[in-house]
Design an enzyme around this catalytic site. Structure first.
Site, PDB file in Angstrom:
ATOM      1  N   HIS A 155       1.281  -1.324  -0.053  1.00 13.99           N
ATOM      2  CA  HIS A 155       0.027  -0.204  -0.226  1.00 13.99           C
ATOM      3  C   HIS A 155       0.841   1.234  -0.288  1.00 13.99           C
ATOM      4  O   HIS A 155       1.671   1.532   1.203  1.00 13.99           O
ATOM      5  CB  HIS A 155      -1.315   0.185   1.236  1.00 13.99           C
ATOM      6  CG  HIS A 155      -2.064   1.169   1.093  1.00 13.99           C
ATOM      7  ND1 HIS A 155      -3.204   1.176   0.464  1.00 13.99           N
ATOM      8  CD2 HIS A 155      -2.233   2.115   0.924  1.00 13.99           C
ATOM      9  CE1 HIS A 155      -3.656   1.695   0.719  1.00 13.99           C
ATOM     10  NE2 HIS A 155      -2.745   2.656   1.266  1.00 13.99           N
ATOM     11  N   CYS A 156       0.607   1.930  -1.233  1.00 16.19           N
ATOM     12  CA  CYS A 156       1.743   3.031  -1.203  1.00 16.19           C
ATOM     13  C   CYS A 156       1.192   4.752  -1.052  1.00 16.19           C
ATOM     14  O   CYS A 156       0.016   5.255  -1.177  1.00 16.19           O
ATOM     15  CB  CYS A 156       2.249   3.488  -2.794  1.00 16.19           C
ATOM     16  SG  CYS A 156       3.132   4.633  -3.122  1.00 16.19           S
TER      17      CYS A 156
END
Length: 308
Positions: A155-156
């Site tokens: 998850h960025c």
């Protein structure tokens, strides 16, 4: 023991909630860095140089053309990652074979059970206890998004989205064009930055000089950090793995999805070369490559029994 576990779970929950709360702030931060860079390069330095004549004007034209071309590709790739769903598990997803052993061990209907009550204790079927659903191969649960993501990498926070099967290529292109863009800006502003440490008078107002200094430092920092991240993901693509899988299989010498560098590359970027450097896929690749849809992946027959 129970209390410490409960505290840890609460801390993780707060962390995930904080990441969700960042939302558009991170997008605005990225656009802010782009805005500072654009103002420093175009309005403060190379835009005015267009009217200087001679070699300075020629260099300015060249720098501005390269800068705008890379900026366009960077923003296209960035918003493709932001707005493209990374891939979720389809409703009523049902695997037909043991996901760890492939076609050598087909599943029976009795093992799957009714659609509404699958057996989460069956080791032959990957099951998410948080989503209460079956999981396709290479799928993982994201605590920030609160759902299972196909071929999840991570998850960025910078793109406010998960990076998964359907937007991983766009994320790699975003890294690639960000590195090129920041390197071009760093090199273009380097002479202006070095002028700060000379004894000569520097033309420009205090605000333009401060913007130039800030833009150089920001772009140099991003170029160095993104370069390391890009190298890491190039190695992951060459082995046909993800950040999560690399951690899970760190004790496994061979990887069932490693089909060779060329085929591994095509599993992410497709086979049509003219689409490799743009955040899109050809209709032909989408039709004949199931891996691009995130549900099925070819593997080595001799490693179909591999588990991790």
């Amino acid at each position: 023991m129970y209390r410490s576990g409960a505290v840890m779970a609460w801390n993780v929950f707060k962390f995930c909630t904080a990441l969700r709360g960042l939302g558009s702030i991170m997008i605005l931060l990225v656009l802010g860095v782009v805005g500072v860079t654009y103002y420093a390069l175009v309005f403060c330095n190379y835009g005015p140089a267009l009217t200087s004549g001679g070699l300075d004007s020629l260099i300015a034209v060249l720098v501005l053309i390269i800068f705008h071309a890379l900026l366009g590709m960077l923003l296209w790739s960035y918003f493709s990652v932001v707005f493209t769903d990374p891939g979720g598990v389809p409703p009523n997803y049902r695997p037909l074979v043991d996901q760890e052993r492939g076609e050598v061990d087909p599943l029976e209907a009795s093992e799957l059970g009714p659609l509404t009550t699958p057996d989460p204790t069956n080791a032959r079927i990957r099951y998410c206890r948080k989503c209460n659903q079956l999981k396709p191969p290479r799928c993982h649960h994201c605590s920030v998004c609160g759902r299972c993501v196909l071929k999840m990498d991570h998850h960025c926070v910078w793109v406010v989205n998960c990076v998964g099967a359907l937007n991983y290529k766009y994320f790699l292109l975003f890294l690639f064009y960000t590195f090129l863009e920041t390197m071009v800006v760093t090199l273009a502003l380097l002479p202006h930055f070095l002028a700060f440490f000379s004894d000569e008078d520097i033309p420009g107002s205090p605000s333009t000089l401060a913007t130039t200094f800030l833009a150089f430092v920001l772009n140099l920092a991003f170029a160095l950090s993104v370069f390391g991240f890009l190298i890491m993901h190039i190695s992951l693509v060459s082995a046909n793995t993800t950040t999560i899988e690399a951690y899970e299989k760190k004790a496994t010498p061979k990887w069932r999805y490693d089909l060779g560098r060329k085929r591994n590359f095509e599993q992410v970027f497709g086979t049509v070369q003219r689409y490799w450097f743009i955040p899109a896929y050809s209709d032909e690749d989408l039709r004949r490559m199931p891996a691009l849809q995130g549900l099925e992946y070819p593997s080595k027959p001799d490693l179909d029994a591999q588990e991790f």
